[in-house]
Design a protein around this motif. Structure first.
Motif, PDB file in Angstrom:
ATOM      1  N   LEU A  76       4.350  -2.530  20.381  1.00  0.00           N
ATOM      2  CA  LEU A  76       4.876  -3.130  19.157  1.00  0.00           C
ATOM      3  C   LEU A  76       3.866  -2.923  18.039  1.00  0.00           C
ATOM      4  N   VAL A  77       4.318  -2.307  16.956  1.00  0.00           N
ATOM      5  CA  VAL A  77       3.468  -2.089  15.782  1.00  0.00           C
ATOM      6  C   VAL A  77       4.038  -2.919  14.645  1.00  0.00           C
ATOM      7  N   LEU A  78       3.276  -3.897  14.184  1.00  0.00           N
ATOM      8  CA  LEU A  78       3.708  -4.754  13.080  1.00  0.00           C
ATOM      9  C   LEU A  78       3.024  -4.323  11.796  1.00  0.00           C
ATOM     10  N   VAL A  79       3.801  -4.251  10.723  1.00  0.00           N
ATOM     11  CA  VAL A  79       3.293  -3.859   9.404  1.00  0.00           C
ATOM     12  C   VAL A  79       3.857  -4.819   8.361  1.00  0.00           C
ATOM     13  N   THR A  81       4.987  -4.213   5.128  1.00  0.00           N
ATOM     14  CA  THR A  81       5.972  -3.759   4.142  1.00  0.00           C
ATOM     15  C   THR A  81       6.930  -2.746   4.735  1.00  0.00           C
ATOM     16  N   ARG A  82       8.097  -2.653   4.107  1.00  0.00           N
ATOM     17  CA  ARG A  82       9.117  -1.702   4.550  1.00  0.00           C
ATOM     18  C   ARG A  82       8.611  -0.268   4.424  1.00  0.00           C
ATOM     19  N   GLU A  83       7.944   0.019   3.319  1.00  0.00           N
ATOM     20  CA  GLU A  83       7.463   1.376   3.096  1.00  0.00           C
ATOM     21  C   GLU A  83       6.459   1.786   4.156  1.00  0.00           C
ATOM     22  N   LEU A  84       5.567   0.869   4.517  1.00  0.00           N
ATOM     23  CA  LEU A  84       4.575   1.192   5.548  1.00  0.00           C
ATOM     24  C   LEU A  84       5.249   1.363   6.909  1.00  0.00           C
ATOM     25  N   ALA A  85       6.283   0.566   7.190  1.00  0.00           N
ATOM     26  CA  ALA A  85       7.015   0.720   8.448  1.00  0.00           C
ATOM     27  C   ALA A  85       7.581   2.139   8.556  1.00  0.00           C
ATOM     28  N   GLY A  86       8.212   2.605   7.470  1.00  0.00           N
ATOM     29  CA  GLY A  86       8.765   3.951   7.482  1.00  0.00           C
ATOM     30  C   GLY A  86       7.702   5.012   7.656  1.00  0.00           C
ATOM     31  N   GLN A  87       6.575   4.831   6.977  1.00  0.00           N
ATOM     32  CA  GLN A  87       5.505   5.813   7.054  1.00  0.00           C
ATOM     33  C   GLN A  87       4.912   5.879   8.456  1.00  0.00           C
ATOM     34  N   VAL A  88       4.616   4.714   9.048  1.00  0.00           N
ATOM     35  CA  VAL A  88       4.035   4.691  10.391  1.00  0.00           C
ATOM     36  C   VAL A  88       5.025   5.251  11.407  1.00  0.00           C
ATOM     37  N   GLY A  89       6.300   4.847  11.281  1.00  0.00           N
ATOM     38  CA  GLY A  89       7.308   5.370  12.197  1.00  0.00           C
ATOM     39  C   GLY A  89       7.423   6.879  12.130  1.00  0.00           C
ATOM     40  N   ASP A  90       7.413   7.432  10.921  1.00  0.00           N
ATOM     41  CA  ASP A  90       7.499   8.891  10.765  1.00  0.00           C
ATOM     42  C   ASP A  90       6.285   9.581  11.381  1.00  0.00           C
ATOM     43  N   THR A  91       5.094   9.017  11.155  1.00  0.00           N
ATOM     44  CA  THR A  91       3.873   9.614  11.707  1.00  0.00           C
ATOM     45  C   THR A  91       3.914   9.629  13.227  1.00  0.00           C
ATOM     46  N   MET A  92       4.297   8.516  13.830  1.00  0.00           N
ATOM     47  CA  MET A  92       4.332   8.439  15.291  1.00  0.00           C
ATOM     48  C   MET A  92       5.390   9.385  15.860  1.00  0.00           C
ATOM     49  N   HIS A  93       6.510   9.469  15.175  1.00  0.00           N
ATOM     50  CA  HIS A  93       7.559  10.374  15.637  1.00  0.00           C
ATOM     51  C   HIS A  93       7.088  11.822  15.599  1.00  0.00           C
ATOM     52  N   VAL A 129       8.367  -0.186  15.669  1.00  0.00           N
ATOM     53  CA  VAL A 129       7.560  -0.376  14.463  1.00  0.00           C
ATOM     54  C   VAL A 129       8.383  -1.249  13.536  1.00  0.00           C
ATOM     55  N   ALA A 130       7.850  -2.400  13.126  1.00  0.00           N
ATOM     56  CA  ALA A 130       8.699  -3.345  12.398  1.00  0.00           C
ATOM     57  C   ALA A 130       7.901  -4.223  11.452  1.00  0.00           C
ATOM     58  N   THR A 131       8.617  -4.740  10.460  1.00  0.00           N
ATOM     59  CA  THR A 131       8.085  -5.839   9.654  1.00  0.00           C
ATOM     60  C   THR A 131       8.399  -7.143  10.390  1.00  0.00           C
ATOM     61  N   PRO A 132       7.592  -8.178  10.208  1.00  0.00           N
ATOM     62  CA  PRO A 132       7.773  -9.405  11.006  1.00  0.00           C
ATOM     63  C   PRO A 132       9.143 -10.051  10.858  1.00  0.00           C
ATOM     64  N   VAL A 153      -0.093  -3.648  17.996  1.00  0.00           N
ATOM     65  CA  VAL A 153      -0.855  -3.097  16.875  1.00  0.00           C
ATOM     66  C   VAL A 153      -0.496  -3.875  15.615  1.00  0.00           C
ATOM     67  N   LEU A 154      -1.502  -4.374  14.927  1.00  0.00           N
ATOM     68  CA  LEU A 154      -1.303  -4.956  13.599  1.00  0.00           C
ATOM     69  C   LEU A 154      -1.921  -3.990  12.597  1.00  0.00           C
ATOM     70  N   ASP A 155      -1.077  -3.316  11.830  1.00  0.00           N
ATOM     71  CA  ASP A 155      -1.558  -2.396  10.800  1.00  0.00           C
ATOM     72  C   ASP A 155      -1.555  -3.141   9.472  1.00  0.00           C
ATOM     73  N   GLU A 156      -2.612  -2.961   8.679  1.00  0.00           N
ATOM     74  CA  GLU A 156      -2.873  -3.827   7.521  1.00  0.00           C
ATOM     75  C   GLU A 156      -2.957  -5.267   8.031  1.00  0.00           C
ATOM     76  N   ALA A 157      -3.806  -5.455   9.032  1.00  0.00           N
ATOM     77  CA  ALA A 157      -3.881  -6.747   9.727  1.00  0.00           C
ATOM     78  C   ALA A 157      -4.271  -7.889   8.802  1.00  0.00           C
ATOM     79  N   ASP A 158      -5.104  -7.626   7.808  1.00  0.00           N
ATOM     80  CA  ASP A 158      -5.521  -8.716   6.923  1.00  0.00           C
ATOM     81  C   ASP A 158      -4.323  -9.314   6.202  1.00  0.00           C
ATOM     82  N   ARG A 159      -3.372  -8.473   5.828  1.00  0.00           N
ATOM     83  CA  ARG A 159      -2.169  -8.977   5.161  1.00  0.00           C
ATOM     84  C   ARG A 159      -1.287  -9.764   6.137  1.00  0.00           C
ATOM     85  N   LEU A 160      -1.194  -9.303   7.362  1.00  0.00           N
ATOM     86  CA  LEU A 160      -0.352  -9.983   8.339  1.00  0.00           C
ATOM     87  C   LEU A 160      -0.916 -11.343   8.731  1.00  0.00           C
TER      88      LEU A 160
END
Length: 424
Positions: A76-79, A81-93, A129-132, A153-160
């Motif tokens: 589970l990858v938590l991010v 923002t929506r934009e970051l979710a799309g970016q991380v998902g595309d990178t992993m794919h 990969v999702a927003t909370p 995974v918490l990406d941009e963990a300080d914001r989360l």
């Protein structure tokens, strides 16, 4: 140091090369071996340093090696923002395309219909990969379960971990198994957030490449003094003066109203500017970013929605029309330029009323920047009298309220209650 020396499978070494990584960045070189060993990790590095690949490559390898039984969400990858979710998902794919075993990935975020995301989860998924908020919506719709998650995974963990997401994060943690590997990544970890994060980690590897020589992005930072009422005129002047050098400019403002107003004024004066904020439909926001990357917009006027996870190659300039609320957000904002080894420019407008706040930003980030004035835009305003006796300079948001403290304590309690007993 080549990628194949880090313990990655040949298919992932080749995937890294196809993604433009000829050699590991410092965060990748330090994080990948620790993650492959199954260790918890807190990783900190500047934006644009390859953090997404630093956790994606070893995560993909571990999942490929451990696949057994029916398909369930194991990573589970938590991010934030929506934009970051799309970016991380595309990178992993992209990185997983040529793995010998196909892994099913689902990216989920709000602002769009939940139905296609629920359909994509039929038959299970290996990685989400999702927003909370949208993740909790999917759980409530019985579209997925989180009781098999082995890697968080918490990406941009300080914001989360901050107050805006504390309640949702606490609810998600309650749904996860205690035995899991935790990977927290961000460009910044303020002390209070670092304490919260470390309370969830078990014997973690700490990777901090912020201060290593050669790792800081090449960003020239300028501070221009100007009256608040003349910022739009100054911005227009700078854009016209540098129209042959600045093909795209990202401008940060404090509110959605300011984004609309400034964009409209620039557009009326022949500058192709567009607002970007949370009240704009997700499809429109995606189109704006796509067109901005193609240089079809000259200027995007954005709220802090764009300060996290927006990756625009060769973006030459970022402008702080309004100063960010927190010193850490300053780092995230200017990190949109100067990415992947490119040189960038960050300009901040400072008025008499915001000078004290910018001094705080400088202090917290170890900066001392010279002030500039542009001919014809010299400021005439004076600083308002200081009425705050607490020593904070009257800066909004510096001192947490009682409610803020209670919410932070609740988040910490939830984090401690869900600390892993052991790693897989």
């Amino acid at each position: 140091m080549p990628f194949d020396s880090l313990g990655l499978a040949p298919a992932l070494v080749q995937a890294a090369a196809r993604s433009g990584f000829s050699t590991p960045t410092p965060i990748q070189a330090a994080a990948i071996p620790a993650i492959l060993q199954g260790r918890d990790l807190r990783g900190s590095a500047q934006t644009g340093s390859g953090k997404t690949a630093a956790f994606s490559l070893p995560l993909l390898q571990r999942l490929t090696e451990q696949r057994e039984g029916p398909r369930r969400v194991r990573a589970l990858v938590l991010v934030p923002t929506r934009e970051l979710a799309g970016q991380v998902g595309d990178t992993m794919h992209d990185l997983a395309q040529h793995l010998p075993e196909r892994l099913k990935m689902v990216t989920a975020f709000g602002g769009v219909s939940i139905n296609p995301q629920m359909m994509s989860l039929r038959g299970g998924a290996d990685i989400v990969v999702a927003t909370p908020g949208r993740l909790l919506d999917l759980v409530e719709h019985n579209a997925l379960r989180l009781d098999a998650v082995a890697m968080l995974v918490l990406d941009e963990a300080d914001r989360l971990f901050d107050l805006g997401f504390a309640e949702e994060l606490g609810r998600i943690l309650e749904l996860l198994p205690k035995r899991r590997q935790n990977l927290f990544f961000s460009a910044t970890f303020p002390p209070a957030i670092q304490a919260l994060a470390d309370g969830m980690l078990r014997d973690p590897a700490i990777v901090d490449v912020q201060g290593e020589p050669g790792t800081a992005p090449d960003i020239v930072q300028r501070v221009i003094e100007v009256d608040a009422s003349r910022r739009t005129q100054l911005l227009r002047h700078l854009l016209e003066q540098h129209e042959n050098e600045w093909d795209r400019v990202l401008v940060f403002v404090a509110t959605q109203h300011a984004a609309q107003t400034v964009a409209e004024k620039l557009y009326r004066n022949g500058i192709y500017a567009v607002p970007f904020h949370g009240d704009i439909a997700q499809g429109t926001r995606s189109n704006i970013l796509s067109q901005f990357k193609q240089s079809r917009w000259d200027v995007v006027i954005a709220t802090d929605l764009a300060a996290r996870g927006i990756d625009i190659a060769q973006l030459p300039v970022v402008v702080n029309y309004d100063l960010p609320r927190s010193p850490t957000d300053y780092i995230h904002r200017i990190g949109r330029t100067g990415r992947a080894g490119e040189r960038g420019l960050a300009i901040s407008f400072v008025s008499a009323a915001t000078e004290a706040h910018f001094r705080l930003i400088e202090k917290r980030n170890g900066l001392r920047l010279p002030r500039e004035r542009v001919e014809g835009f010299e400021p005439t305003e004076t600083a308002p009298p200081v009425v705050d006796a607490s020593g904070t300079g009257g800066i909004k948001g510096k001192r947490p309220s009682k409610k803020d403290k209670l919410r932070a304590a609740a988040a910490l309690a939830a984090a401690r209650g869900n600390a892993p007993e052991a790693n897989d």
